[in-house]
Design an enzyme around this catalytic site. Sequence first.
Site, PDB file in Angstrom:
ATOM      1  N   ASP A  46      58.507  82.704  -0.084  1.00 21.88           N
ATOM      2  CA  ASP A  46      57.928  81.368   0.036  1.00 21.88           C
ATOM      3  C   ASP A  46      58.244  80.847   1.441  1.00 21.88           C
ATOM      4  O   ASP A  46      59.416  80.738   1.813  1.00 21.88           O
ATOM      5  CB  ASP A  46      58.516  80.442  -1.049  1.00 21.88           C
ATOM      6  CG  ASP A  46      57.824  79.089  -1.079  1.00 21.88           C
ATOM      7  OD1 ASP A  46      57.320  78.640  -0.026  1.00 21.88           O
ATOM      8  OD2 ASP A  46      57.795  78.471  -2.165  1.00 21.88           O
ATOM      9  N   PHE A  92      63.839  76.110  -4.472  1.00 22.03           N
ATOM     10  CA  PHE A  92      63.090  74.899  -4.838  1.00 22.03           C
ATOM     11  C   PHE A  92      62.700  74.969  -6.319  1.00 22.03           C
ATOM     12  O   PHE A  92      62.213  76.002  -6.778  1.00 22.03           O
ATOM     13  CB  PHE A  92      61.845  74.810  -3.950  1.00 22.03           C
ATOM     14  CG  PHE A  92      61.139  73.489  -4.020  1.00 22.03           C
ATOM     15  CD1 PHE A  92      61.621  72.392  -3.337  1.00 22.03           C
ATOM     16  CD2 PHE A  92      59.986  73.348  -4.775  1.00 22.03           C
ATOM     17  CE1 PHE A  92      60.959  71.165  -3.392  1.00 22.03           C
ATOM     18  CE2 PHE A  92      59.322  72.128  -4.843  1.00 22.03           C
ATOM     19  CZ  PHE A  92      59.812  71.036  -4.154  1.00 22.03           C
ATOM     20  N   ARG A 144      68.808  64.572   4.470  1.00 22.93           N
ATOM     21  CA  ARG A 144      68.038  65.636   5.114  1.00 22.93           C
ATOM     22  C   ARG A 144      67.268  65.090   6.312  1.00 22.93           C
ATOM     23  O   ARG A 144      66.591  64.071   6.215  1.00 22.93           O
ATOM     24  CB  ARG A 144      67.029  66.148   4.076  1.00 22.93           C
ATOM     25  CG  ARG A 144      66.932  67.633   3.969  1.00 22.93           C
ATOM     26  CD  ARG A 144      66.098  68.048   2.786  1.00 22.93           C
ATOM     27  NE  ARG A 144      64.834  67.341   2.628  1.00 22.93           N
ATOM     28  CZ  ARG A 144      63.706  67.917   2.206  1.00 22.93           C
ATOM     29  NH1 ARG A 144      63.674  69.202   1.930  1.00 22.93           N
ATOM     30  NH2 ARG A 144      62.605  67.200   2.041  1.00 22.93           N
ATOM     31  N   TYR A 170      51.178  71.159   3.915  1.00 23.30           N
ATOM     32  CA  TYR A 170      51.416  69.757   4.303  1.00 23.30           C
ATOM     33  C   TYR A 170      52.768  69.508   4.963  1.00 23.30           C
ATOM     34  O   TYR A 170      53.116  68.374   5.238  1.00 23.30           O
ATOM     35  CB  TYR A 170      51.244  68.812   3.103  1.00 23.30           C
ATOM     36  CG  TYR A 170      52.027  69.167   1.855  1.00 23.30           C
ATOM     37  CD1 TYR A 170      53.369  68.875   1.753  1.00 23.30           C
ATOM     38  CD2 TYR A 170      51.401  69.778   0.768  1.00 23.30           C
ATOM     39  CE1 TYR A 170      54.077  69.190   0.617  1.00 23.30           C
ATOM     40  CE2 TYR A 170      52.104  70.109  -0.375  1.00 23.30           C
ATOM     41  CZ  TYR A 170      53.453  69.814  -0.450  1.00 23.30           C
ATOM     42  OH  TYR A 170      54.148  70.145  -1.578  1.00 23.30           O
ATOM     43  N   LYS A 171      53.547  70.580   5.190  1.00 19.00           N
ATOM     44  CA  LYS A 171      54.838  70.389   5.859  1.00 19.00           C
ATOM     45  C   LYS A 171      54.635  70.591   7.362  1.00 19.00           C
ATOM     46  O   LYS A 171      53.970  69.787   7.990  1.00 19.00           O
ATOM     47  CB  LYS A 171      55.878  71.308   5.218  1.00 19.00           C
ATOM     48  CG  LYS A 171      56.155  70.846   3.776  1.00 19.00           C
ATOM     49  CD  LYS A 171      57.030  71.756   2.969  1.00 19.00           C
ATOM     50  CE  LYS A 171      57.237  71.170   1.570  1.00 19.00           C
ATOM     51  NZ  LYS A 171      57.746  72.147   0.615  1.00 19.00           N
TER      52      LYS A 171
HETATM   53  C1  LIG Z   1      57.372  72.016  -0.661  1.00 21.43           C
HETATM   54  C2  LIG Z   1      57.621  73.227  -1.475  1.00 21.43           C
HETATM   55  C3  LIG Z   1      56.775  73.567  -2.529  1.00 21.43           C
HETATM   56  C4  LIG Z   1      55.640  72.647  -2.890  1.00 21.43           C
HETATM   57  O1  LIG Z   1      54.858  73.131  -3.918  1.00 21.43           O
HETATM   58  P1  LIG Z   1      53.565  72.301  -4.361  1.00 21.43           P
HETATM   59  O2  LIG Z   1      52.859  73.219  -5.251  1.00 21.43           O
HETATM   60  O3  LIG Z   1      52.818  71.943  -3.111  1.00 21.43           O
HETATM   61  O4  LIG Z   1      54.036  71.063  -5.022  1.00 21.43           O
HETATM   62  C5  LIG Z   1      57.023  74.745  -3.207  1.00 21.43           C
HETATM   63  N1  LIG Z   1      58.050  75.547  -2.878  1.00 21.43           N
HETATM   64  C6  LIG Z   1      58.899  75.229  -1.869  1.00 21.43           C
HETATM   65  C7  LIG Z   1      60.027  76.139  -1.538  1.00 21.43           C
HETATM   66  C8  LIG Z   1      58.711  74.057  -1.152  1.00 21.43           C
HETATM   67  O5  LIG Z   1      59.554  73.739  -0.170  1.00 21.43           O
END
Ligand SMILES: *Cc1c(COP(=O)(O)O)cnc(C)c1O
Length: 424
Positions: free
Chosen positions: A198, A129, A383, A223-224
């Site tokens: 992560d 990401f 997705r 939030y996921k």
């Molecule tokens: C959703 C996600 C994030 C989100 O990071 P924020 O700091 O909440 O914007 C970070 N890393 C991964 C791999 C994600 O899927």
Amino acid sequence: MSITREHACAMDANDPLATLREQFVLPEGVIYLDGNSLGALPRATASRVQSVMADEWGQQLIASWNTAGWIDLPRSVGDRIARLLGVGAGEVVVADSTSVNLFKVLSAALRIAQHDSRRRVIVSERSNFPTDLYIAQSLAQQFDCELRLLDADTLAQGIDSEVAVVMLTHVNYRTGAMHDMGALSRKAHAVGALTVWDLAHSAGAVPLALKEDAADFAIGCGYKYLNGGPGAPAFVWVDPQWVDQFQQPLSGWMGHAAPFAFDPQYAPASGTSRYLCGTPAVIAMAALECGVESVLAAETYGGMAAIRAKSLALTELFAECVSKFAKGYGLRLVSPHEANRRGSQISLTCEEGAYAIVQALIARGVIGDFRAGDGVAMPDILRFGFAPLYTRFVDAWDAATHLHEVLQSGNWREARFAARHAVT
Ligand SMILES: *Cc1c(COP(=O)(O)O)cnc(C)c1O
């Protein structure tokens, strides 16, 4: 043999987690396949947030830091998340965002790794990401490191004695491919490197055993699959063997050993509390707590193992239905074919029109999303996330049927489906 809609309905009738769907507000006529990006709203959240505002903030004002336990929320919500990560109470805190927490733990990991050696490499995955890569780029500069980006299949070979930290996302956000955390962590340890994982697309979707899988640091998103609400606070886990050895760089007062001593000199708290920085966002924490509770509610019905079993069955069903018509429209599965190598999503690609096809599906009430490729190695992606707490087998069947109809009719070519929104 094609799977019939009746078969999908029968699977719902036999689903041990089926009643958990009632925990959520889900709009009529919508098939929500984006819980991997923003989890659905638990019914409990609105009244809990209302009570935090009206009773705690409104009536008890500042006393609520003590009387309503506000000051302990980072730890008390962290303890609940710990149950989903297979780690102990007191090992997880909730704070800040995933990006910020990654900065803290990657920095701590680099400091430990460079303590007695000149290791200068951070290993990560090329298709990680972007925020993870951006944070790593910044820290690579600060620590005079090289960021070594590899493809998933060459990761293990790229972990050598120059490596300080292996920083990976357990489940890839684009493809849904899941790394073997234990194997890669042990490989990292064998060459003397540390690991940062992560868990943004894992927590609440796949069973985790961070200790057994030799992780050193982990962070993740609220939030996921944890259903904490847009921009919910994120979490941090640190292996107890490291936690008191090094300070994280954002040395704010909430991570101090005694915040209310107001000592001008920083002294880190012992344990994971030192990964806190500033004042917790209490209203957001209360919403996140409801979200985490919605996942813990599965404990009565088999917990994370049952969630995983349903997730695998959902993605299998969807992939199977799509495979019946995929070829005719140049649609390909980007996620791993073996169900146990993916997280809780199915990613597809097609020769043209991925964005418009997703928009045409959304117009029919099937909410997935689009992730742009790089025009070279990474294709555009459609997705579909399958949050097992509230997604039914019939939803997976119906979504595949809608996708077939959209492709068959060609109506995704209409101009209205081509207009790009800010958030895709
Ligand atoms: C959703 C996600 C994030 C989100 O990071 P924020 O700091 O909440 O914007 C970070 N890393 C991964 C791999 C994600 O899927």
